[in-house]
Design an enzyme around this catalytic site. Structure first.
Site, PDB file in Angstrom:
ATOM      1  N   THR A  58      37.171  18.891   0.588  1.00 19.75           N
ATOM      2  CA  THR A  58      36.381  17.693   0.869  1.00 19.75           C
ATOM      3  C   THR A  58      35.015  17.824   0.205  1.00 19.75           C
ATOM      4  O   THR A  58      34.694  18.850  -0.395  1.00 19.75           O
ATOM      5  CB  THR A  58      36.223  17.497   2.381  1.00 19.75           C
ATOM      6  OG1 THR A  58      35.669  18.689   2.943  1.00 19.75           O
ATOM      7  CG2 THR A  58      37.572  17.215   3.037  1.00 19.75           C
ATOM      8  N   TYR A  59      34.185  16.789   0.355  1.00 23.94           N
ATOM      9  CA  TYR A  59      32.894  16.742  -0.340  1.00 23.94           C
ATOM     10  C   TYR A  59      32.046  17.957   0.016  1.00 23.94           C
ATOM     11  O   TYR A  59      31.958  18.351   1.180  1.00 23.94           O
ATOM     12  CB  TYR A  59      32.148  15.463   0.024  1.00 23.94           C
ATOM     13  CG  TYR A  59      30.969  15.174  -0.883  1.00 23.94           C
ATOM     14  CD1 TYR A  59      31.147  15.065  -2.252  1.00 23.94           C
ATOM     15  CD2 TYR A  59      29.689  15.028  -0.353  1.00 23.94           C
ATOM     16  CE1 TYR A  59      30.076  14.799  -3.084  1.00 23.94           C
ATOM     17  CE2 TYR A  59      28.607  14.759  -1.171  1.00 23.94           C
ATOM     18  CZ  TYR A  59      28.808  14.649  -2.541  1.00 23.94           C
ATOM     19  OH  TYR A  59      27.743  14.389  -3.357  1.00 23.94           O
TER      20      TYR A  59
END
Length: 620
Positions: A36-37
């Site tokens: 994820t980010y």
């Protein structure tokens, strides 16, 4: 679970990656859908992530290793920005690291994130801590107490997946057992041997990148996205050097920090940027107006412009670039070409004169002592002492210190010999340990090792990137390999050189070629296949070309690679060129007056200054 800050810290401790390398690698993993980010302050996990992590625990370690209930965490960092969840493997189910097809740094960082996320949903470890004290009658010396501490892991829990690193190099790993012998009440141990061990208090450890990121976060300086650029710029601009994963301040850092502390103390106060970040947060929520704040910051009574105008006349240029270190027979000054020593000496005619000697770039304030300073000054004043005579030429061999470090030289500079033979000392070689035999060996590099089994000669040499072996294949074609840390360029033999040359050649960024496709007819360099951040690609010289979709490492041929590289090279040559049918050039517009130059002190500069100040404070 990982935030940007804790990911940078653990990657530095466990993988020896810099903050910049960590973010670059994480960016590639995010773009390819593995994580994820990666810019977040949040430790919150979505329901999807918690379910995926708990499924991983049950499948890989068993249900007894699951925490009784789902674990959720709250952020404690100051000024946290929580627009994204914690950094974790992407998707509804986490791909096992061994099934990702990743390698190198990508695999190591993904595995670190995978383990940390999975461990966050595991049961607690159960430990038994044991402390034993033995009271001994020391006779005439009086009583003595001996103490031992032990630890037994009864149930490893999350230790099965993850043990957090430590900034203290002497600290034992949390997941390591320390077993004591079986003891019971009434035992009377007999003394077999007594060894007296001395102990000296050690100064605090230098800041590693991990420790500095932790301190920046604690002080509220910067944001997770700025830590990598702050530390990267500190190193790039020579304020600190990275030695054995520790940041060592340079002479420039000492001079700049002293100047700012004396004339602009509020700008390098570690709480300054924290206060500014708080105001910027208030601007983002509409509580403070940005234009009045900027006006006050730059043009107010205590604004930056006012401070610079008031104080620039008080700054003595000579004093600001002078560093006085205790115990030195001279001062250190910062010049256009680096740091140098300066002292006054009495000349032969009785007059005083200034003596200046350049300091090698590799010497830091911590390395410079009185003996080393006197040696460098003596060489400058009297000329170097020779190590001995080269029996082949009759010339004297000297050990000298230059801007780029110590080196050996055969003969003196003269009209007949304007460029005498020189050779740098290999990294890790101490000048005081150098012998005449070693110096002669360095001056005679490159040395011939023998013939390669496939034809062509092999040599060992010392270049700008360190010691190496090279295979001269003929027609100007050469194949290089760097020597390993355990290899000595003066002692390496033919068999070891052939072994190194047989290993796959590493490309830029430390990548190892997956396959050598061969050398096209008429070409000097071979074409190799690599796996990069964006997939497979072929490389020849400085030209790279990605493989088309559907082409694998097993199906790519030399002919296909040649066509891909030729197309890429042709496309590169055509960039930025206008065709014959382009429109006529527009008449030049009236030249606009030059914009007023912005003040040199920027927000990023202040962040770096705070970080440099932290490093220097720890060093002093």
């Amino acid at each position: 679970p990982f935030t940007t800050s804790t990911l940078q810290q653990e990657a530095n401790r466990k993988l020896r990656l810099s903050a910049r390398e960590t973010m670059r690698t994480a960016q590639g993993l995010y773009e390819r859908g593995f994580i994820t980010y990666m810019r977040t302050d949040s430790v919150h996990l979505s329901d999807q992530a918690i379910n995926a992590a708990r499924n991983c625990v049950a499948d890989k370690y068993g249900k007894e290793y699951l925490s009784p209930s789902a674990r959720q965490f709250s952020t404690k960092a100051r000024n946290a920005q929580e627009a994204h969840e914690a950094i974790r493997p992407a998707g509804e189910s986490f791909r096992d690291p061994s099934a990702t097809g990743l390698d190198g740094r990508d695999l190591a960082l993904y595995e670190l994130i995978w383990k940390r996320t999975v461990a966050s949903q595991m049961a607690e470890a159960r430990l038994t801590m044991l402390s034993v004290e033995l009271d001994v009658d020391g006779g005439s010396l009086g009583p003595a107490t001996f103490r031992a501490n032990g630890k037994r892991i009864d149930f490893p829990g999350f230790f099965r997946a993850y043990v957090e690193g430590s900034d203290d190099p002497d600290a034992a790993l949390e997941g390591q057992e320390v077993l004591l012998p079986s003891l019971k009440t009434g035992d009377s141990p007999s003394c077999k041997e007594v060894e007296a061990l001395g102990h000296q208090t050690q100064p605090p450890a230098r800041y590693s990148e991990a420790a500095l990121v932790k301190m920046l976060e604690k002080e509220g300086i910067g944001r997770p996205s700025t830590y990598a650029s702050i530390i990267g710029t500190i190193v790039d601009r020579g304020y600190a050097t990275l030695q054995n994963n520790a940041l060592t301040p340079s002479f420039t850092a000492f001079a700049v920090t002293a100047l700012l502390e004396e004339h602009f103390p509020d700008l390098v106060d570690t709480s300054f940027t924290a206060r500014m970040e708080g105001t910027l947060d208030e601007i983002s929520t509409g509580k403070v107006q940005w234009l009045p704040y900027l006006e006050s910051f730059y043009k107010g009574d205590q604004g930056l412009e006012t401070q610079v105008q008031q104080r620039e006349g008080d700054i003595d240029p000579t004093a600001s670039r002078t560093i006085e270190l205790e115990g030195l027979p001279c001062v250190v000054r910062i010049g256009r070409f680096g740091a140098y020593l300066e002292t006054k000496r009495v000349a032969d005619d009785g007059s005083e004169e200034l003596l200046k000697a350049t300091l090698p770039n590799e010497i830091t304030p911590a390395d410079l002592d009185a003996d080393k300073a006197e040696l460098i000054l003596k060489q400058k004043a009297e000329g170097p002492e020779s190590l001995g005579e080269d029996p082949e030429t009759g010339d004297l061999v000297y050990l000298l210190f230059g801007q780029y470090g110590p080196y050996v030289q055969r003969g003196q500079v003269s009209d007949e010999n304007p460029k005498p033979k020189r050779a740098s000392l290999p990294k890790g070689t101490k000048p005081e340990d150098l012998t005449l035999e070693d110096a002669l060996g360095l001056l005679r590099l490159p040395r011939h090792l023998g013939e390669h089994p496939e034809g062509g000669k092999i040599e060992a040499g010392l270049g700008r990137f360190g010691p190496y072996v090279v295979h001269h294949k003929g027609k100007g074609e050469k194949d290089y390999r760097s020597l390993k840390a355990e290899d000595d360029v003066l002692m390496v033999g033919l068999s070891r050189a052939v072994e190194l040359l047989a290993q796959p050649k590493r490309g830029r960024g430390g990548r190892t070629a997956l396959k050598d496709l061969g050398t096209p007819e008429g070409a000097d360099e071979a074409i190799q296949l690599f796996d990069g951040p964006y997939g497979l690609y072929v490389k020849q010289g400085k030209v790279n070309a990605s493989l088309p979709e559907g082409t694998t490492a097993d199906t790519i041929t030399l002919e296909q690679a040649v066509e891909l590289l030729a197309a890429k090279a042709a496309a590169g040559k055509g960039k930025g060129r206008k065709g014959a049918g382009t429109a006529a050039k527009k008449p030049a517009a009236a030249k606009k007056p030059a914009a007023k130059k912005a003040p040199a002190t920027t927000k990023t500069g202040r962040l770096r200054a705070s970080a440099v100040r932290i490093i220097k404070a720890a060093d002093s």
